[in-house]
Design a protein around this motif. Sequence first.
Motif, PDB file in Angstrom:
ATOM      1  N   ARG A  74       0.916  -1.305  -0.237  1.00 36.61           N
ATOM      2  CA  ARG A  74      -0.227   0.330   0.007  1.00 36.61           C
ATOM      3  C   ARG A  74       1.443   1.671   0.071  1.00 36.61           C
ATOM      4  N   LEU A  75       0.788   1.836  -0.888  1.00 35.82           N
ATOM      5  CA  LEU A  75       1.412   3.224  -0.695  1.00 35.82           C
ATOM      6  C   LEU A  75       0.570   4.621  -1.040  1.00 35.82           C
ATOM      7  N   ARG A  76       1.007   5.429   0.549  1.00 37.58           N
ATOM      8  CA  ARG A  76       0.007   6.449   1.232  1.00 37.58           C
ATOM      9  C   ARG A  76       1.219   7.924   1.414  1.00 37.58           C
ATOM     10  N   ARG A  77       0.744   8.937   0.516  1.00 32.98           N
ATOM     11  CA  ARG A  77       1.107  10.444   0.706  1.00 32.98           C
ATOM     12  C   ARG A  77       1.207  11.189   1.392  1.00 32.98           C
ATOM     13  N   THR A  78       1.282  11.600   2.158  1.00 28.83           N
ATOM     14  CA  THR A  78       1.014  12.735   2.839  1.00 28.83           C
ATOM     15  C   THR A  78       1.537  13.880   2.894  1.00 28.83           C
ATOM     16  N   GLY A  79       1.112  14.681   3.466  1.00 27.79           N
ATOM     17  CA  GLY A  79       1.893  16.478   3.303  1.00 27.79           C
ATOM     18  C   GLY A  79       1.483  16.953   2.144  1.00 27.79           C
ATOM     19  N   HIS A  80       2.196  17.967   1.871  1.00 27.57           N
ATOM     20  CA  HIS A  80       1.803  18.809   0.421  1.00 27.57           C
ATOM     21  C   HIS A  80       3.063  19.460  -0.422  1.00 27.57           C
ATOM     22  N   GLU A 109       7.907  16.244  -6.497  1.00 32.54           N
ATOM     23  CA  GLU A 109       6.551  16.512  -5.854  1.00 32.54           C
ATOM     24  C   GLU A 109       5.904  17.980  -6.076  1.00 32.54           C
ATOM     25  N   GLN A 110       6.630  18.963  -6.643  1.00 31.10           N
ATOM     26  CA  GLN A 110       6.731  20.050  -7.333  1.00 31.10           C
ATOM     27  C   GLN A 110       5.186  20.363  -8.033  1.00 31.10           C
ATOM     28  N   TRP A 111       5.621  19.327  -8.907  1.00 32.08           N
ATOM     29  CA  TRP A 111       4.472  18.848 -10.251  1.00 32.08           C
ATOM     30  C   TRP A 111       3.168  18.537  -9.445  1.00 32.08           C
ATOM     31  N   ILE A 112       3.710  17.323  -8.769  1.00 27.98           N
ATOM     32  CA  ILE A 112       2.112  15.678  -7.574  1.00 27.98           C
ATOM     33  C   ILE A 112       1.428  18.458  -7.343  1.00 27.98           C
ATOM     34  N   SER A 113       1.655  18.647  -7.070  1.00 27.37           N
ATOM     35  CA  SER A 113       1.618  19.821  -6.470  1.00 27.37           C
ATOM     36  C   SER A 113       0.975  20.805  -7.091  1.00 27.37           C
ATOM     37  N   GLY A 114       1.297  20.674  -8.344  1.00 23.52           N
ATOM     38  CA  GLY A 114       1.742  22.091  -8.985  1.00 23.52           C
ATOM     39  C   GLY A 114       0.062  22.485  -8.868  1.00 23.52           C
ATOM     40  N   ARG A 120      -4.742  14.851  -6.952  1.00 21.88           N
ATOM     41  CA  ARG A 120      -4.914  13.302  -6.397  1.00 21.88           C
ATOM     42  C   ARG A 120      -4.959  12.543  -7.744  1.00 21.88           C
ATOM     43  N   GLN A 121      -5.235  12.956  -8.614  1.00 26.21           N
ATOM     44  CA  GLN A 121      -4.643  12.300 -10.167  1.00 26.21           C
ATOM     45  C   GLN A 121      -3.385  12.245 -10.538  1.00 26.21           C
ATOM     46  N   ARG A 122      -2.881  13.593 -10.102  1.00 26.14           N
ATOM     47  CA  ARG A 122      -1.322  13.320 -10.382  1.00 26.14           C
ATOM     48  C   ARG A 122      -0.856  12.741  -9.410  1.00 26.14           C
ATOM     49  N   THR A 123      -1.586  12.020  -8.363  1.00 25.92           N
ATOM     50  CA  THR A 123      -0.262  11.113  -7.170  1.00 25.92           C
ATOM     51  C   THR A 123      -0.817   9.750  -8.133  1.00 25.92           C
ATOM     52  N   GLU A 125      -1.115   8.860 -10.298  1.00 27.96           N
ATOM     53  CA  GLU A 125       0.027   8.312 -11.717  1.00 27.96           C
ATOM     54  C   GLU A 125       1.217   8.142 -11.219  1.00 27.96           C
ATOM     55  N   ILE A 126       1.432   8.842 -10.549  1.00 30.50           N
ATOM     56  CA  ILE A 126       2.825   8.384 -10.274  1.00 30.50           C
ATOM     57  C   ILE A 126       3.197   7.483 -10.218  1.00 30.50           C
ATOM     58  N   LYS A 127       1.863   6.644  -8.379  1.00 25.74           N
ATOM     59  CA  LYS A 127       2.026   5.793  -8.222  1.00 25.74           C
ATOM     60  C   LYS A 127       2.189   4.434  -9.387  1.00 25.74           C
ATOM     61  N   THR A 128       1.155   4.428  -9.866  1.00 24.62           N
ATOM     62  CA  THR A 128       0.783   3.398 -10.860  1.00 24.62           C
ATOM     63  C   THR A 128       2.110   3.756 -12.555  1.00 24.62           C
ATOM     64  N   GLN A 129       3.032   4.487 -12.724  1.00 29.40           N
ATOM     65  CA  GLN A 129       3.940   4.280 -13.473  1.00 29.40           C
ATOM     66  C   GLN A 129       5.019   4.510 -13.113  1.00 29.40           C
TER      67      GLN A 129
END
Length: 160
Positions: A74-80, A109-114, A120-123, A125-129
């Motif tokens: 399981r992968l989880r991302r916290t913070g911003h 991280e800058q791209w994800i939060s940009g 949420r979608q970018r997170t 994408e990073i998980k799967t790609q």
Amino acid sequence: MGPAGLLPEVGTSATQFEGVASQLLADFVAVLEEHSEAELLLGFPAAPFILPLAADDKQQFLKYADASPDHSVRLRRTGHGEAAEWTLSPWGAEEDAYRLTFKLPEHIEQWISGVEEKERQRTSEIKTQFLSAITIYRMNGAGVRSYQLRYEPSALWNPC
């Protein structure tokens, strides 16, 4: 020999420097010896970067990974943004068996939060790609042990 018998004595005519440097080296060697059991786990995802992984309890991770060298996680991302941190743990009933934490490179991280509405979608994408398969290699005596940590979003999805 120098500090803790690990460094040869180096002569210098700068006596103040020699005294300060010798003490600093002795302190440094003491810290290294104190943490000699510490081990850095490096994860190699399908991405152009390496993940330094911190284990809450390295022995718990090794016990689980030695018994199941290829397992789902399981992968989880916290913070911003730059403060974001990722956690990785086994999927399923044994989720508390271990926990690894890591940070992604700053530009990712800058791209994800940009764009807030796409975070949420970018997170995802990073998980799967990039993070769908993380391999950890560990020196084990004279050999090398490898562990395959797999993130499979389709297997994790549970419709109501």
